[in-house]
Design a protein around this motif. Structure first.
Motif, PDB file in Angstrom:
ATOM      1  N   HIS A 255       4.729  -9.026   1.926  1.00  0.00           N
ATOM      2  CA  HIS A 255       4.539  -8.332   0.566  1.00  0.00           C
ATOM      3  C   HIS A 255       5.656  -9.025  -0.249  1.00  0.00           C
ATOM      4  O   HIS A 255       5.668  -8.556  -1.507  1.00  0.00           O
ATOM      5  CB  HIS A 255       4.856  -6.870   0.687  1.00  0.00           C
TER       6      HIS A 255
ATOM      7  N   ARG B 218      -1.841   5.399   2.531  1.00  0.00           N
ATOM      8  CA  ARG B 218      -1.700   5.713   3.915  1.00  0.00           C
ATOM      9  C   ARG B 218      -0.732   7.023   4.434  1.00  0.00           C
ATOM     10  O   ARG B 218       0.306   7.151   3.887  1.00  0.00           O
ATOM     11  CB  ARG B 218      -1.163   4.657   4.794  1.00  0.00           C
TER      12      ARG B 218
ATOM     13  N   ASP C  72      -5.953   3.838  -1.522  1.00  0.00           N
ATOM     14  CA  ASP C  72      -5.484   3.214  -0.430  1.00  0.00           C
ATOM     15  C   ASP C  72      -4.097   3.854   0.058  1.00  0.00           C
ATOM     16  O   ASP C  72      -3.749   2.987   0.918  1.00  0.00           O
ATOM     17  CB  ASP C  72      -5.149   1.829  -0.973  1.00  0.00           C
TER      18      ASP C  72
ATOM     19  N   ALA D 112       0.958  -1.064   0.058  1.00  0.00           N
ATOM     20  CA  ALA D 112      -0.052   0.117  -0.133  1.00  0.00           C
ATOM     21  C   ALA D 112       1.031   1.234  -0.136  1.00  0.00           C
ATOM     22  O   ALA D 112       1.913   1.272   0.797  1.00  0.00           O
ATOM     23  CB  ALA D 112      -1.007  -0.122   1.109  1.00  0.00           C
TER      24      ALA D 112
ATOM     25  N   THR E 195       5.618   3.681  -2.682  1.00  0.00           N
ATOM     26  CA  THR E 195       5.273   2.293  -2.413  1.00  0.00           C
ATOM     27  C   THR E 195       6.260   1.581  -2.462  1.00  0.00           C
ATOM     28  O   THR E 195       7.313   2.004  -3.354  1.00  0.00           O
ATOM     29  CB  THR E 195       3.987   2.117  -3.059  1.00  0.00           C
TER      30      THR E 195
END
Length: 321
Positions: free
Chosen positions: A199, A82, A80, A34, A56
């Motif tokens: 990830h 943050r 999405d 994200a 990202t």
């Protein structure tokens, strides 16, 4: 010389549209974390606002690829994304805003050259030793910086200490060298890789960042070899100079087509490609073709996606050895 270098830490792919870049990387078979962006108040006590750059990461057990874009319109941030609040004492706020603004200005200047990879950071277990070595060799650098960076963990985002050093060029703004931005980062703390495992499982089977390729003008190759030997240690010479400990290759413009058929640098010097190792190259190649991604095979252990299909940088997929 160069014994304090242990491979690539990360490369930075500078893009115009972060949403587009994330979608493209997913088509390439990568898992993309994200995105995040810093928020800072304009004045002490004021509301925090998006500021600087959003980024990202494509994580591997060691190293990563960073996707980075300038925040020029908060309404265009990925849905999405943050926010990462940057908290400093009030008297330090102007300095931090100036530093973030300078970073964003460098990213803008990179995009003016071309969309693609402009950042290459090499891994080291002892950044103080690197700093001392570079100073002794007369290499300009900005000193070792101790920072806090956001790290995503299973329980949320936490700030983790990190240390880095950037090579400097007195003819250019801080954080800039002719090819973009290059430097060293001290190894990530031992516990950090566990947090990125969520990830680091990629559908294309990628397991690590193994090479970054810089293209230079033919007459300039000896100068670049001398420069990079001062940074990374001895090279295996030729029309392509390979700095094995760093995972860096310097190739002349005339030899680039032998390495990556059909590729041409947007400008010189330029980072034109990077390579990732994959567990099973035929499976990775099949995934790319199934996703409509053009693939060029260059040997039994290498294929690459042309820069035109990967937002300005050729991405090499190499059978893990």
């Amino acid at each position: 010389m160069g014994q304090d270098v242990t491979g690539l830490h990360h490369v930075g792919h500078v893009v115009r549209d972060l949403d587009q870049a994330m979608e493209r990387y997913r088509r390439l078979g990568f898992t993309v974390a994200a995105p995040a962006y810093p928020v800072l108040p304009v004045t002490p006590g004021g509301p925090a606002q998006p500021f600087g750059v959003a980024n990202t990461h494509v994580y591997f057990p060691r190293g990563f690829v960073e996707l980075v874009a300038v925040i020029d319109d908060a309404d265009r941030l990925p849905g999405d994304a943050r926010p990462i609040p940057l908290r400093v004492p009030d008297d330090k706020l102007p300095g931090l805003r100036a530093a973030v603004r300078a970073t964003a200005a460098n990213i803008v200047s990179f995009l003016r050259r071309f969309q693609g990879v402009h950042i290459m950071i090499v891994d080291t277990p002892d950044i103080d030793r690197v700093a001392d070595r570079l100073t002794a060799d007369g290499v300009g650098h900005g000193g070792v910086h101790d920072i806090q960076r956001p790290v995503e963990t299973p329980t949320g985002t936490r700030m983790e200490p990190a240390r880095y050093l950037e090579i400097t060029d007195p003819r250019l703004p801080p954080g800039r060298v002719p090819e973009g931005r290059i430097g060293f980062a001290e190894n990530t703390p031992a516990e950090a890789p566990r947090h990125r495992q969520q990830h680091a499982d990629h559908p294309n089977g990628a397991t690590g960042l193994v090479e970054c390729v810089l293209c230079v003008a033919d007459p300039a190759l000896p100068e670049w070899e001398r420069r990079y030997e001062a940074y990374f240690g001895p090279a295996r010479p030729g029309r392509t100079a390979r700095f094995d400990r760093a995972g860096v290759t310097v190739v002349t413009a005339s030899a680039l087509t032998d390495l990556l058929p059909g590729e041409r640098p947007a400008v010189l010097p330029a980072f034109v490609a990077y390579a990732v190792a994959v567990r099973d190259l035929p499976i990775a190649e099949e995934l790319l073709r199934d996703n409509g991604v053009p693939v060029v095979r260059t040997g039994p252990e290498d294929v690459f996606v042309p820069a035109d299909a990967a937002l300005g940088v050729a991405i090499i997929f190499r059978q893990e050895r």
